[in-house]
Design a protein around this motif. Sequence first.
Motif, PDB file in Angstrom:
ATOM      1  N   ASN A  85      13.593   1.223  13.701  1.00 48.65           N
ATOM      2  CA  ASN A  85      12.237   1.305  13.164  1.00 48.65           C
ATOM      3  C   ASN A  85      11.150   1.170  14.222  1.00 48.65           C
ATOM      4  O   ASN A  85       9.980   1.447  13.951  1.00 48.65           O
ATOM      5  CB  ASN A  85      12.028   0.216  12.096  1.00 48.65           C
ATOM      6  CG  ASN A  85      12.868   0.464  10.849  1.00 48.65           C
ATOM      7  OD1 ASN A  85      13.299   1.578  10.596  1.00 48.65           O
ATOM      8  ND2 ASN A  85      13.107  -0.586  10.080  1.00 48.65           N
ATOM      9  N   LYS A 144       5.238  -2.758   9.424  1.00 47.62           N
ATOM     10  CA  LYS A 144       4.234  -2.754   8.369  1.00 47.62           C
ATOM     11  C   LYS A 144       4.712  -3.612   7.198  1.00 47.62           C
ATOM     12  O   LYS A 144       5.896  -3.638   6.888  1.00 47.62           O
ATOM     13  CB  LYS A 144       3.956  -1.330   7.894  1.00 47.62           C
ATOM     14  CG  LYS A 144       3.438  -0.403   8.993  1.00 47.62           C
ATOM     15  CD  LYS A 144       2.118  -0.899   9.574  1.00 47.62           C
ATOM     16  CE  LYS A 144       1.610   0.044  10.659  1.00 47.62           C
ATOM     17  NZ  LYS A 144       0.371  -0.479  11.296  1.00 47.62           N
ATOM     18  N   VAL A 145       3.769  -4.274   6.558  1.00 47.70           N
ATOM     19  CA  VAL A 145       4.126  -5.123   5.424  1.00 47.70           C
ATOM     20  C   VAL A 145       4.064  -4.332   4.128  1.00 47.70           C
ATOM     21  O   VAL A 145       3.317  -3.364   4.001  1.00 47.70           O
ATOM     22  CB  VAL A 145       3.186  -6.348   5.323  1.00 47.70           C
ATOM     23  CG1 VAL A 145       3.271  -7.202   6.565  1.00 47.70           C
ATOM     24  CG2 VAL A 145       1.740  -5.918   5.063  1.00 47.70           C
ATOM     25  N   VAL A 146       4.886  -4.729   3.165  1.00 42.23           N
ATOM     26  CA  VAL A 146       4.848  -4.139   1.826  1.00 42.23           C
ATOM     27  C   VAL A 146       4.184  -5.092   0.844  1.00 42.23           C
ATOM     28  O   VAL A 146       3.849  -4.716  -0.278  1.00 42.23           O
ATOM     29  CB  VAL A 146       6.268  -3.785   1.338  1.00 42.23           C
ATOM     30  CG1 VAL A 146       6.849  -2.668   2.177  1.00 42.23           C
ATOM     31  CG2 VAL A 146       7.192  -5.002   1.359  1.00 42.23           C
ATOM     32  N   GLU A 147       3.993  -6.322   1.294  1.00 45.71           N
ATOM     33  CA  GLU A 147       3.319  -7.332   0.484  1.00 45.71           C
ATOM     34  C   GLU A 147       2.797  -8.415   1.422  1.00 45.71           C
ATOM     35  O   GLU A 147       3.465  -8.795   2.371  1.00 45.71           O
ATOM     36  CB  GLU A 147       4.288  -7.941  -0.535  1.00 45.71           C
ATOM     37  CG  GLU A 147       3.657  -8.928  -1.493  1.00 45.71           C
ATOM     38  CD  GLU A 147       4.644  -9.529  -2.475  1.00 45.71           C
ATOM     39  OE1 GLU A 147       4.290 -10.534  -3.131  1.00 45.71           O
ATOM     40  OE2 GLU A 147       5.775  -9.010  -2.576  1.00 45.71           O
ATOM     41  N   GLN A 185      -0.493  -8.682   7.670  1.00 45.76           N
ATOM     42  CA  GLN A 185       0.135  -8.563   8.984  1.00 45.76           C
ATOM     43  C   GLN A 185       0.017  -9.886   9.753  1.00 45.76           C
ATOM     44  O   GLN A 185      -0.697 -10.803   9.338  1.00 45.76           O
ATOM     45  CB  GLN A 185      -0.521  -7.444   9.790  1.00 45.76           C
ATOM     46  CG  GLN A 185      -0.405  -6.056   9.176  1.00 45.76           C
ATOM     47  CD  GLN A 185       1.006  -5.511   9.185  1.00 45.76           C
ATOM     48  OE1 GLN A 185       1.383  -4.755   8.302  1.00 45.76           O
ATOM     49  NE2 GLN A 185       1.792  -5.855  10.192  1.00 45.76           N
ATOM     50  N   ASP A 230      11.919 -10.108   5.965  1.00 40.45           N
ATOM     51  CA  ASP A 230      12.444  -8.985   5.199  1.00 40.45           C
ATOM     52  C   ASP A 230      12.516  -9.343   3.722  1.00 40.45           C
ATOM     53  O   ASP A 230      12.837 -10.487   3.361  1.00 40.45           O
ATOM     54  CB  ASP A 230      13.837  -8.600   5.718  1.00 40.45           C
ATOM     55  CG  ASP A 230      14.385  -7.365   5.032  1.00 40.45           C
ATOM     56  OD1 ASP A 230      13.862  -6.267   5.278  1.00 40.45           O
ATOM     57  OD2 ASP A 230      15.325  -7.520   4.226  1.00 40.45           O
ATOM     58  N   GLU A 231      12.215  -8.381   2.864  1.00 41.18           N
ATOM     59  CA  GLU A 231      12.151  -8.650   1.426  1.00 41.18           C
ATOM     60  C   GLU A 231      13.490  -9.075   0.826  1.00 41.18           C
ATOM     61  O   GLU A 231      13.521  -9.604  -0.291  1.00 41.18           O
ATOM     62  CB  GLU A 231      11.610  -7.427   0.682  1.00 41.18           C
ATOM     63  CG  GLU A 231      12.476  -6.193   0.782  1.00 41.18           C
ATOM     64  CD  GLU A 231      11.881  -5.014   0.042  1.00 41.18           C
ATOM     65  OE1 GLU A 231      10.801  -5.174  -0.562  1.00 41.18           O
ATOM     66  OE2 GLU A 231      12.496  -3.929   0.081  1.00 41.18           O
ATOM     67  N   THR A 243       8.340  -7.514   4.756  1.00 40.74           N
ATOM     68  CA  THR A 243       8.628  -6.161   5.243  1.00 40.74           C
ATOM     69  C   THR A 243       9.827  -5.625   4.458  1.00 40.74           C
ATOM     70  O   THR A 243      10.453  -6.352   3.694  1.00 40.74           O
ATOM     71  CB  THR A 243       8.957  -6.176   6.744  1.00 40.74           C
ATOM     72  OG1 THR A 243      10.134  -6.993   6.955  1.00 40.74           O
ATOM     73  CG2 THR A 243       7.812  -6.747   7.550  1.00 40.74           C
ATOM     74  N   THR A 244      10.145  -4.378   4.657  1.00 41.50           N
ATOM     75  CA  THR A 244      11.305  -3.812   3.971  1.00 41.50           C
ATOM     76  C   THR A 244      12.184  -3.048   4.955  1.00 41.50           C
ATOM     77  O   THR A 244      11.681  -2.443   5.915  1.00 41.50           O
ATOM     78  CB  THR A 244      10.871  -2.860   2.838  1.00 41.50           C
ATOM     79  OG1 THR A 244      12.027  -2.399   2.117  1.00 41.50           O
ATOM     80  CG2 THR A 244      10.107  -1.659   3.357  1.00 41.50           C
ATOM     81  N   GLU A 286      14.287  -4.177   7.192  1.00 40.96           N
ATOM     82  CA  GLU A 286      14.307  -4.753   8.537  1.00 40.96           C
ATOM     83  C   GLU A 286      15.502  -5.699   8.672  1.00 40.96           C
ATOM     84  O   GLU A 286      15.461  -6.844   8.222  1.00 40.96           O
ATOM     85  CB  GLU A 286      13.002  -5.487   8.830  1.00 40.96           C
ATOM     86  CG  GLU A 286      11.769  -4.610   8.902  1.00 40.96           C
ATOM     87  CD  GLU A 286      11.732  -3.733  10.153  1.00 40.96           C
ATOM     88  OE1 GLU A 286      12.545  -3.975  11.073  1.00 40.96           O
ATOM     89  OE2 GLU A 286      10.901  -2.812  10.197  1.00 40.96           O
TER      90      GLU A 286
END
Length: 373
Positions: free
Chosen positions: A49, A125-128, A131, A143-144, A172-173, A175
């Motif tokens: 990534n 990048k964050v999903v929730e 940063q 990681d989620e 994050t997702t 990762e």
Amino acid sequence: MFLAIKEMKHSKTRFAMIGTIIMLIAWLVFILSGLGNGLSTLAAATMKNIDGDLFIYEEGSEGTMMKTKVSGAIAEDIEGKYGVKEAAKFGQSTIIIQNEATSNTKEKHDVAFIGVDPGKFIEPKVVEGKQLDPNDPFGVLIDESLQKKGYEIGDTIVVTSSDIKLNIVGFTTGETFNHLPTVFVDVATWQSYAFAAPGSNNGLEDPVTMIALQGTSMEADQITKDYDLIETFTKSEAVMGMPGYKEESATIYMMLAFLFAISAVIIAVFFYVFILQKTQQFGVMKAIGASNRFIKNSIVTQVFVFSLVSIIAGIGLTYLTALVFPEDMPFNLDFNMVLIYGVVLLIVSVLGSVISARQVTKIDPLTAIGRVE
């Protein structure tokens, strides 16, 4: 085309049986490739990534993350030189963490502890949440997958065998690093853990695991020449240097290669027997004036159409199967991979029909008509 489709409609049971075999073979190929890709992703997702073009490792490390340690001062010095647009530091360790809110349960988790430069391209990048903040050295992104284990934004993470406490600021997702969920933190905080023991930095200034570079037409050879005890690797070389990644990938691809080889033999034998059973029909066609080319085209078209339908059905069955897999199962079905393997199976099927068609066209029509099946 008309004749091929007409026969398929007439002999539905026979074609359905062969189509089912091809569908199951395709299903097996896609399931194994998805599982293999899932394992590879777990091993090196974080590395894959990173949007970097070149990576600086310690000389002699052979591109292996566990063997490298370089000076982070190189990152500041190298930006704007040698075609380097941006340089970012990266640190890696494995730690055991515990959620302070549930510490009484004594539930602990192994994670990859990754130090990055906040705000640079190396930060995921964050999903929730938000940063990383350079002014908050103990804020972390996780990681989620850890969210399913009870970790939430705002929780405090305790690093065992250390007095470090971290605050979750975002998720994050996708990762993972070396099969472990990843926790991202400011590289300075990572250094305070990784090099807590006196002398563990080997005398390096601002020690990190490696440095990722972005840029176009970077002068890799000149970089290696101007800085002592380092070597550079491309992204693909760095990914292949992940612990166990090369060995896992080789095993998976070897399994798929054998599967394709066995599938090719099975499909070819099926078509050979299936087409030879129709020798008498082809003999009649040749007796009334059908050319060898017409017969070949009819056979190949027929096989192409129902093989295509069977492979598409196999893809659909694979996605349906994936829906019932446990969430923690490492299964990653990449669309490009599905497309490539589907085309390979289709080519194998068509080649099997071509071989059989060549045998049929050599038969004398009078002999074929008089044949008793």
